[in-house]
Design an enzyme around this catalytic site. Structure first.
Site, short mmCIF file in Angstrom:
data_model
loop_
_atom_site.label_atom_id
_atom_site.label_comp_id
_atom_site.label_asym_id
_atom_site.label_seq_id
_atom_site.Cartn_x
_atom_site.Cartn_y
_atom_site.Cartn_z
N CYS A 254 16.44 -54.11 30.87
CA CYS A 254 15.94 -52.75 31.08
C CYS A 254 14.56 -52.78 31.72
O CYS A 254 13.55 -53.06 31.06
CB CYS A 254 15.89 -52.03 29.72
SG CYS A 254 15.13 -50.40 29.84
N CYS B 138 11.99 -50.31 30.41
CA CYS B 138 11.45 -50.64 29.08
C CYS B 138 10.43 -51.76 29.17
O CYS B 138 9.41 -51.74 28.50
CB CYS B 138 12.55 -51.11 28.12
SG CYS B 138 14.04 -50.14 28.16
N ASP B 139 10.71 -52.77 30.00
CA ASP B 139 9.95 -54.02 29.91
C ASP B 139 9.16 -54.39 31.16
O ASP B 139 8.40 -55.37 31.13
CB ASP B 139 10.92 -55.19 29.60
CG ASP B 139 11.63 -54.98 28.27
OD1 ASP B 139 11.02 -54.37 27.38
OD2 ASP B 139 12.78 -55.42 28.13
#
Ligand code: NAP
Length: 324
Positions: free
Chosen positions: A137, A140-141
């Site tokens: 993701c 997200c990261d």
């Protein structure tokens, strides 16, 4: 703990699930949505801009779109439980759904819209460095790999989108794809090609992820045409190679195909069990769009309403007693 018998339970909270709940709610069935404990809202929660969902000419952020759908479902009387379904029993006329919290829910009809999860590469080091370099993701990261070398694996729209997004963080972004041609749409490929921070390694597969105590730092590669092996530096390895359906909890309760997708009867959302319907990415291996999932959620709700119009709990109970 056992609950009363609901008219309808929707398992899943992506576009298919919320749309089904909106329709069932408006029809007065007060559906219960079992939304998932960790990932309510489905995959769009991990997306940035959604540009192709009709009705939003300026685009809309994935999390905002899902929040709107959730609010719309609740407005029409849907109830939401943030819990994971662990097993089901669809053998009787009243369907039983067991969750991680130890609750058993009962329903006259069930709509399964559990979508799909990230496909894994299945190479050595992938699991070991998951969360320490390997990610599924970008939104997200991506931030954790500021000014670090990043690779994105895959040749679909997700890989192009992730590469484009990650190019604002990484010192470099390399897209590694196993073929020469892309599965991604032309507009997404062109956008990635035009991005000066993105380079491509085609006809190439990842064979291993290696690193040290600080996390992943290198990936081993193999050229699929020449067989030549090489390695490149990578602190962030974003795997974007598609999805597998999240249907493991169904076990043998309804018919699945060899890849775990739920089988539905042609031109309907009916599964192999009367009263159980399915929609969204857990069924669809072809289109997989938010709008097509929403459309199929609508169809499942209409099929469930039709089923409910002929369902009698008393008759069902009588039949169950007779069959003992
Ligand atoms: P996808 O379209 O299924 O593409 C998966 C890619 O990963 C393919 O290029 C495939 O290679 C590759 N792949 C699969 N298994 C692999 C493996 N074991 N090792 C190496 N490579 C592997 O998946 P997606 O990109 O996640 O897209 C899913 C759906 O969402 C699509 O319908 C897409 O259009 C949609 N989507 C849309 C947007 C947008 O419009 N903004 C953004 C993201 C996704 P091959 O090509 O060789 O099979």
């Amino acid at each position: 703990m056992t609950q009363d018998v609901h008219d309808a339970i929707v398992i899943g909270s992506g576009p298919a699930g919320y749309t089904a709940a909106i329709y069932l709610g408006r029809a007065g069935h007060q559906p219960l949505i079992i939304a998932g404990a960790l990932t309510p809202g489905g995959q769009l929660v991990n997306t940035t801009e959604v540009e192709n969902f009709p009705g939003f000419p300026e685009g809309i952020l994935g999390p905002d779109l899902m929040e709107n759908m959730r609010a719309q479902a609740e407005k029409f009387g849907a109830e939401i439980e943030y819990d994971d379904v662990t097993s089901v029993d669809f053998s009787g006329p009243v369907k039983l759904i067991n969750t991680d919290s130890g609750t058993q829910y009962k329903a006259k009809t069930v709509i399964v819209t559990t979508g799909s999860e990230y496909r894994k590469l299945g190479v050595p080091g992938e699991q070991e460095y998951s969360g320490r370099g390997v990610s599924y993701c970008a939104t997200c990261d991506g931030f954790f790999f500021k000014d670090k070398p990043i690779v994105v694996v895959g040749g679909g729209d997700s890989a192009m989108e992730e590469a484009d997004f990650l190019s604002r963080y990484g010192s470099s972004v390399t897209v590694i794809h196993r073929r020469e041609g892309f599965r991604a749409s032309k507009i997404m490929v062109d956008r990635a090609i035009d991005n000066p921070n993105i380079t491509f390694k085609l006809n190439t597969v990842v064979t291993e992820v290696t690193g040290d105590d600080n996390g992943a730092n290198t990936i081993e590669l193999k050229d699929t045409v020449t067989g030549q092996v090489s390695s490149i530096e990578a602190n962030g390895i974003f795997v974007a190679i598609g999805y597998t359906p999240q249907t493991g909890f169904l076990k043998d309760a309804i018919e699945l195909d060899n890849d775990g997708y739920i089988m539905t009867k042609p031109d309907t959302t009916n599964t192999s069990v009367p009263g159980v319907f399915a929609a969204g990415d857990a069924v669809d291996r072809v289109y997989r769009q938010a709008i097509s999932a929403a459309g199929s959620g609508c169809k499942a709700a209409l099929d469930a309403q039709h089923y409910l119009s002929t369902f009698s709990l008393e008759e069902a109970a009588e039949k169950a007693v007779q069959s003992i």
